[in-house]
Design a protein around this motif. Structure first.
Motif, PDB file in Angstrom:
ATOM      1  N   ALA A  49      81.594  32.574  27.472  1.00 35.55           N
ATOM      2  CA  ALA A  49      82.626  31.539  27.579  1.00 35.55           C
ATOM      3  C   ALA A  49      83.627  31.944  28.647  1.00 35.55           C
ATOM      4  CB  ALA A  49      83.336  31.371  26.242  1.00 35.55           C
ATOM      5  N   TRP A  50      84.184  30.935  29.318  1.00 36.46           N
ATOM      6  CA  TRP A  50      85.217  31.172  30.314  1.00 36.46           C
ATOM      7  C   TRP A  50      86.050  29.914  30.464  1.00 36.46           C
ATOM      8  CZ3 TRP A  50      80.216  30.044  31.322  1.00 36.46           C
ATOM      9  CH2 TRP A  50      79.950  28.976  32.178  1.00 36.46           C
ATOM     10  N   VAL A  51      87.224  30.081  31.016  1.00 39.28           N
ATOM     11  CA  VAL A  51      88.116  28.961  31.299  1.00 39.28           C
ATOM     12  C   VAL A  51      87.848  28.511  32.729  1.00 39.28           C
ATOM     13  CG1 VAL A  51      90.547  28.277  31.496  1.00 39.28           C
ATOM     14  CG2 VAL A  51      89.842  29.847  29.690  1.00 39.28           C
ATOM     15  N   ASP A  52      87.961  27.201  32.996  1.00 38.60           N
ATOM     16  CA  ASP A  52      87.728  26.656  34.338  1.00 38.60           C
ATOM     17  C   ASP A  52      88.309  27.548  35.421  1.00 38.60           C
ATOM     18  OD1 ASP A  52      86.327  24.438  33.548  1.00 38.60           O
ATOM     19  OD2 ASP A  52      88.023  23.058  33.669  1.00 38.60           O
ATOM     20  N   GLY A  53      87.490  27.869  36.427  1.00 37.76           N
ATOM     21  CA  GLY A  53      87.932  28.641  37.570  1.00 37.76           C
ATOM     22  C   GLY A  53      88.058  30.138  37.319  1.00 37.76           C
ATOM     23  N   GLU A  54      87.663  30.611  36.126  1.00 34.99           N
ATOM     24  CA  GLU A  54      87.815  32.030  35.804  1.00 34.99           C
ATOM     25  C   GLU A  54      86.523  32.631  35.246  1.00 34.99           C
ATOM     26  OE1 GLU A  54      91.266  32.927  33.432  1.00 34.99           O
ATOM     27  OE2 GLU A  54      92.449  31.373  34.410  1.00 34.99           O
ATOM     28  N   GLN A  73      83.927  26.332  19.947  1.00 35.82           N
ATOM     29  CA  GLN A  73      85.058  26.895  19.214  1.00 35.82           C
ATOM     30  C   GLN A  73      84.985  28.417  19.181  1.00 35.82           C
ATOM     31  OE1 GLN A  73      87.885  25.216  17.755  1.00 35.82           O
ATOM     32  NE2 GLN A  73      88.487  27.360  17.975  1.00 35.82           N
ATOM     33  N   LYS A  74      83.794  28.956  18.968  1.00 38.00           N
ATOM     34  CA  LYS A  74      83.626  30.409  18.967  1.00 38.00           C
ATOM     35  C   LYS A  74      83.991  30.977  20.336  1.00 38.00           C
ATOM     36  CE  LYS A  74      82.078  34.484  17.629  1.00 38.00           C
ATOM     37  NZ  LYS A  74      82.881  35.363  16.838  1.00 38.00           N
ATOM     38  N   GLY A  75      83.590  30.304  21.405  1.00 34.59           N
ATOM     39  CA  GLY A  75      83.943  30.748  22.745  1.00 34.59           C
ATOM     40  C   GLY A  75      85.445  30.754  22.967  1.00 34.59           C
ATOM     41  N   ALA A  76      86.114  29.697  22.529  1.00 35.64           N
ATOM     42  CA  ALA A  76      87.581  29.636  22.653  1.00 35.64           C
ATOM     43  C   ALA A  76      88.232  30.753  21.850  1.00 35.64           C
ATOM     44  CB  ALA A  76      88.091  28.273  22.191  1.00 35.64           C
ATOM     45  N   ASP A  77      87.721  30.996  20.641  1.00 38.64           N
ATOM     46  CA  ASP A  77      88.260  32.078  19.808  1.00 38.64           C
ATOM     47  C   ASP A  77      88.105  33.422  20.499  1.00 38.64           C
ATOM     48  OD1 ASP A  77      88.834  30.159  17.894  1.00 38.64           O
ATOM     49  OD2 ASP A  77      87.155  30.701  16.587  1.00 38.64           O
ATOM     50  N   GLU A  78      86.936  33.656  21.093  1.00 40.94           N
ATOM     51  CA  GLU A  78      86.685  34.928  21.781  1.00 40.94           C
ATOM     52  C   GLU A  78      87.597  35.103  22.996  1.00 40.94           C
ATOM     53  OE1 GLU A  78      84.599  37.525  20.949  1.00 40.94           O
ATOM     54  OE2 GLU A  78      84.264  36.466  19.066  1.00 40.94           O
ATOM     55  N   LEU A  79      87.925  33.985  23.646  1.00 42.12           N
ATOM     56  CA  LEU A  79      88.828  34.034  24.797  1.00 42.12           C
ATOM     57  C   LEU A  79      90.294  34.144  24.377  1.00 42.12           C
ATOM     58  CD1 LEU A  79      87.189  31.251  26.975  1.00 42.12           C
ATOM     59  CD2 LEU A  79      87.386  33.669  27.604  1.00 42.12           C
ATOM     60  N   GLY A  80      90.571  33.803  23.116  1.00 43.03           N
ATOM     61  CA  GLY A  80      91.947  33.824  22.636  1.00 43.03           C
ATOM     62  C   GLY A  80      92.755  32.627  23.109  1.00 43.03           C
ATOM     63  N   VAL A  81      92.058  31.485  23.287  1.00 44.77           N
ATOM     64  CA  VAL A  81      92.728  30.256  23.735  1.00 44.77           C
ATOM     65  C   VAL A  81      92.376  29.128  22.777  1.00 44.77           C
ATOM     66  CG1 VAL A  81      92.675  30.955  26.164  1.00 44.77           C
ATOM     67  CG2 VAL A  81      90.822  29.547  25.254  1.00 44.77           C
ATOM     68  N   VAL A  87      87.494  24.934  28.520  1.00 48.79           N
ATOM     69  CA  VAL A  87      86.653  26.038  28.022  1.00 48.79           C
ATOM     70  C   VAL A  87      85.201  25.689  28.299  1.00 48.79           C
ATOM     71  CG1 VAL A  87      85.887  27.294  25.970  1.00 48.79           C
ATOM     72  CG2 VAL A  87      88.298  26.712  26.232  1.00 48.79           C
ATOM     73  N   ASN A  88      84.494  26.598  28.955  1.00 54.20           N
ATOM     74  CA  ASN A  88      83.085  26.427  29.290  1.00 54.20           C
ATOM     75  C   ASN A  88      82.256  27.434  28.513  1.00 54.20           C
ATOM     76  OD1 ASN A  88      83.283  24.585  31.838  1.00 54.20           O
ATOM     77  ND2 ASN A  88      84.827  26.171  32.085  1.00 54.20           N
ATOM     78  N   VAL A  89      81.084  27.035  28.059  1.00 48.60           N
ATOM     79  CA  VAL A  89      80.172  27.949  27.380  1.00 48.60           C
ATOM     80  C   VAL A  89      78.762  27.737  27.902  1.00 48.60           C
ATOM     81  CG1 VAL A  89      81.518  28.170  25.256  1.00 48.60           C
ATOM     82  CG2 VAL A  89      79.818  26.372  25.427  1.00 48.60           C
ATOM     83  N   GLN A  90      77.976  28.815  27.914  1.00 49.00           N
ATOM     84  CA  GLN A  90      76.562  28.694  28.270  1.00 49.00           C
ATOM     85  C   GLN A  90      75.785  29.844  27.644  1.00 49.00           C
ATOM     86  OE1 GLN A  90      76.295  28.837  32.564  1.00 49.00           O
ATOM     87  NE2 GLN A  90      75.800  30.998  32.575  1.00 49.00           N
ATOM     88  N   ARG A  91      74.538  29.567  27.328  1.00 50.11           N
ATOM     89  CA  ARG A  91      73.647  30.597  26.811  1.00 50.11           C
ATOM     90  C   ARG A  91      73.290  31.551  27.935  1.00 50.11           C
ATOM     91  NH1 ARG A  91      68.637  28.033  24.501  1.00 50.11           N
ATOM     92  NH2 ARG A  91      70.309  26.801  23.676  1.00 50.11           N
ATOM     93  N   VAL A  92      73.282  32.833  27.647  1.00 50.04           N
ATOM     94  CA  VAL A  92      72.979  33.851  28.664  1.00 50.04           C
ATOM     95  C   VAL A  92      71.492  34.142  28.655  1.00 50.04           C
ATOM     96  CG1 VAL A  92      73.389  36.227  29.377  1.00 50.04           C
ATOM     97  CG2 VAL A  92      75.257  34.855  28.457  1.00 50.04           C
TER      98      VAL A  92
END
Length: 92
Positions: A49-54, A73-81, A87-92
């Protein structure tokens, strides 16, 4: 099977894969809580997960494979936002 459902529920909530053995079911006579190691959970997928542009500040996290799970939601939680459109998420 009930313990497996507990583990799946805990993962779905974003918690560690754990389960509880009630006192009347345990050999010790006490309630016992057990947490599985990451090696025991081979049914997880890695997401990031990452925030736009980061994207260079992306974080990775585990999601139970094949179950209902709010990945964003899990991605946002992990980012602390807070969860938002940035918030962007993708499978690795």
């Amino acid at each position: 099977m009930a313990w497996a459902k507990q583990v799946e529920f805990q993962l779905g909530e974003g918690n560690a894969p754990s389960f509880e053995i009630k006192s009347w079911e345990s050999t010790s006579g006490h309630t016992e809580e057990h947490t599985l190691s990451d090696d025991a959970c081979d049914y997880s997928e890695v997401w990031e997960a990452w925030v736009d542009g980061e994207k260079e500040n992306a974080v990775q996290f585990l999601v139970p494979e094949g179950s209902f799970f709010d990945v964003a939601q899990k991605g946002a939680d992990e980012l602390g936002v807070d969860l938002s459109e940035s918030v962007n998420v993708q499978r690795v």
